[in-house]
Structure formats: structure tokens, C-alpha cells
Write a protein that holds these residues in place. Structure first.
Motif, PDB file in Angstrom:
ATOM      1  N   ASP A 116      -6.656  -8.619  -0.233  1.00 35.97           N
ATOM      2  CA  ASP A 116      -5.252  -8.984  -0.463  1.00 35.97           C
ATOM      3  C   ASP A 116      -4.443  -7.821  -1.039  1.00 35.97           C
ATOM      4  OD1 ASP A 116      -6.812  -9.343  -2.840  1.00 35.97           O
ATOM      5  OD2 ASP A 116      -5.214 -10.557  -3.711  1.00 35.97           O
ATOM      6  N   ILE A 117      -5.037  -7.022  -1.900  1.00 38.07           N
ATOM      7  CA  ILE A 117      -4.321  -5.879  -2.480  1.00 38.07           C
ATOM      8  C   ILE A 117      -4.463  -4.633  -1.607  1.00 38.07           C
ATOM      9  CG2 ILE A 117      -6.093  -4.904  -4.008  1.00 38.07           C
ATOM     10  CD1 ILE A 117      -2.582  -5.625  -5.170  1.00 38.07           C
TER      11      ILE A 117
ATOM     12  N   LYS B 273      -4.377  -4.247   1.630  1.00 38.39           N
ATOM     13  CA  LYS B 273      -3.401  -4.145   2.723  1.00 38.39           C
ATOM     14  C   LYS B 273      -2.043  -3.631   2.253  1.00 38.39           C
ATOM     15  CE  LYS B 273      -1.947  -8.923   2.484  1.00 38.39           C
ATOM     16  NZ  LYS B 273      -2.041 -10.242   2.994  1.00 38.39           N
ATOM     17  N   GLU B 274      -1.756  -3.764   0.966  1.00 37.96           N
ATOM     18  CA  GLU B 274      -0.520  -3.217   0.400  1.00 37.96           C
ATOM     19  C   GLU B 274      -0.751  -1.862  -0.271  1.00 37.96           C
ATOM     20  OE1 GLU B 274       2.082  -6.032  -1.796  1.00 37.96           O
ATOM     21  OE2 GLU B 274       0.414  -7.438  -1.492  1.00 37.96           O
TER      22      GLU B 274
ATOM     23  N   PRO C  42      -0.714   1.537   2.196  1.00 35.58           N
ATOM     24  CA  PRO C  42       0.642   2.003   2.539  1.00 35.58           C
ATOM     25  C   PRO C  42       1.420   2.504   1.311  1.00 35.58           C
ATOM     26  CG  PRO C  42       0.200  -0.103   3.600  1.00 35.58           C
ATOM     27  CD  PRO C  42      -0.932   0.160   2.643  1.00 35.58           C
ATOM     28  N   TYR C  43       1.179   1.873   0.165  1.00 38.57           N
ATOM     29  CA  TYR C  43       1.859   2.319  -1.049  1.00 38.57           C
ATOM     30  C   TYR C  43       1.436   3.745  -1.399  1.00 38.57           C
ATOM     31  CZ  TYR C  43       3.931   2.251  -5.668  1.00 38.57           C
ATOM     32  OH  TYR C  43       4.704   2.559  -6.768  1.00 38.57           O
TER      33      TYR C  43
ATOM     34  N   SER D  47       0.143   4.312  -8.491  1.00 41.13           N
ATOM     35  CA  SER D  47      -0.533   3.143  -7.909  1.00 41.13           C
ATOM     36  C   SER D  47      -1.099   2.230  -8.990  1.00 41.13           C
ATOM     37  CB  SER D  47      -1.621   3.577  -6.926  1.00 41.13           C
ATOM     38  OG  SER D  47      -2.657   4.273  -7.578  1.00 41.13           O
TER      39      SER D  47
ATOM     40  N   TRP E  89       1.713   0.118 -10.222  1.00 40.46           N
ATOM     41  CA  TRP E  89       2.060  -0.838  -9.173  1.00 40.46           C
ATOM     42  C   TRP E  89       1.056  -1.987  -9.127  1.00 40.46           C
ATOM     43  CZ3 TRP E  89      -0.699  -2.026  -4.699  1.00 40.46           C
ATOM     44  CH2 TRP E  89      -0.014  -2.786  -3.753  1.00 40.46           C
TER      45      TRP E  89
ATOM     46  N   LYS F  43       0.986  -6.608  -9.994  1.00 38.41           N
ATOM     47  CA  LYS F  43       0.620  -7.591  -8.975  1.00 38.41           C
ATOM     48  C   LYS F  43       0.073  -8.888  -9.567  1.00 38.41           C
ATOM     49  CE  LYS F  43       1.843  -5.738  -5.219  1.00 38.41           C
ATOM     50  NZ  LYS F  43       2.911  -6.426  -4.516  1.00 38.41           N
TER      51      LYS F  43
END
Length: 150
Positions: free
Chosen positions: A26-27, A29-30, A33-34, A79, A82, A86
Motif C-alpha cells: 500500500d505504501i 506504490k506511492e 514515485p515520491y 521520504s 512523507w 501516512k
């Protein structure tokens, strides 16, 4: 020569602190790209990013005006902030303090991209520690086992 040009390709490897399995699908996939955006913004574009629940491999082209250490510090710092936003499940997220950085030639890019994309399968057979030791040995980087892990 009036223009400065460079092509320095870096294979960076680092884990979560204590190899905690925070990087779940879940994390992930984000996250990738981040991180790619962090690299692009800093002038060091990503060629590929991959890994497992406890570590990352990043192949990027180093900006001619940045150091490897500053690029990795930007990745980890930005990161980490970020990820912690979440949700409470990530409040204890940290990257390990160190990293591995290995130079590669243009002719090795496609093979390394394949290796990075195959990380999940690779780590069904080998631990992160074994893989990292193998990289250090392959690149003939002396290390003291007492100080490699955190």
C-alpha cells in the motif's frame, strides 16, 4: 570546453532501521514515485527504484553538482517525513543511518534494472544482509560487520 557534462550512474541501497518491514504494497506504490520526484527535483533522475518490505535499491543518474551523500540524505529525509504523515502505523518509521552506493557503467544499466525489479523474488532466497555483503565484496569495499547494520 564551455559546457560541463557528466554521466555518473549510481546504484544506491539502504534499508529501514533494523530492517523493519514498513514498505508494504500500500505504501510502496506511492513511495517509489515520491522518491523519483525527489530525485528529479534535485537534478538526479531515477532510472529505476525497487526493493522489498525492508530495503530499497535505486538506480539514478547523479547530478553533476551534487554529492552522493547529499542526494541520499535528501531521499531519506524527505521520504521519511512523507511516510510518517501516512498514518500512525508509520509513526516509528526511520531509514537506517548508512547506505551503500555503487558506480555502474552504462552497459550494465539494463541488467541492473532487471535485478532491481526482481528484488521480491530474489529475497525469497537471500536476506538483505547477505545481499549487501555480496555487493560490498563484489565492489571490493572493505567493511567491518560491527558497523554495517543498525
Amino acid at each position: 570546453m564551455p559546457q560541463s557534462l557528466a554521466c555518473v550512474l549510481v546504484h544506491a541501497v539502504f534499508s529501514t532501521k533494523n530492517r523493519e518491514p514498513f514498505i508494504q504494497p500500500d505504501i510502496e506504490k506511492e513511495l517509489y514515485p515520491y522518491i523519483a520526484t525527489i530525485l528529479q527535483t534535485g537534478g538526479s533522475p531515477a532510472l529505476t527504484i525497487g526493493g522489498t518490505a525492508d530495503h530499497l535499491h535505486i538506480l539514478y543518474s547523479l547530478s553533476r553538482t551534487k554529492t552522493i551523500a547529499s542526494v541520499i540524505e535528501d531521499i531519506k529525509s524527505d521520504s521519511s517525513k512523507w511516510i510518517k504523515q501516512k498514518g500512525t502505523a508509520y509513526s516509528r518509521f526511520y531509514w537506517q543511518s548508512g547506505y551503500g552506493a555503487f558506480s555502474i557503467g552504462q552497459s550494465s544499466v539494463e541488467a541492473l534494472k532487471g535485478y532491481i525489479s526482481g528484488q521480491k523474488a530474489h529475497h525469497r532466497k537471500a536476506s538483505f544482509q547477505d545481499e549487501f555483503r555480496d555487493l560490498l565484496l563484489k565492489y571490493e569495499i572493505p567493511f567491518d560487520e560491527r558497523y554495517v547494520w543498525d
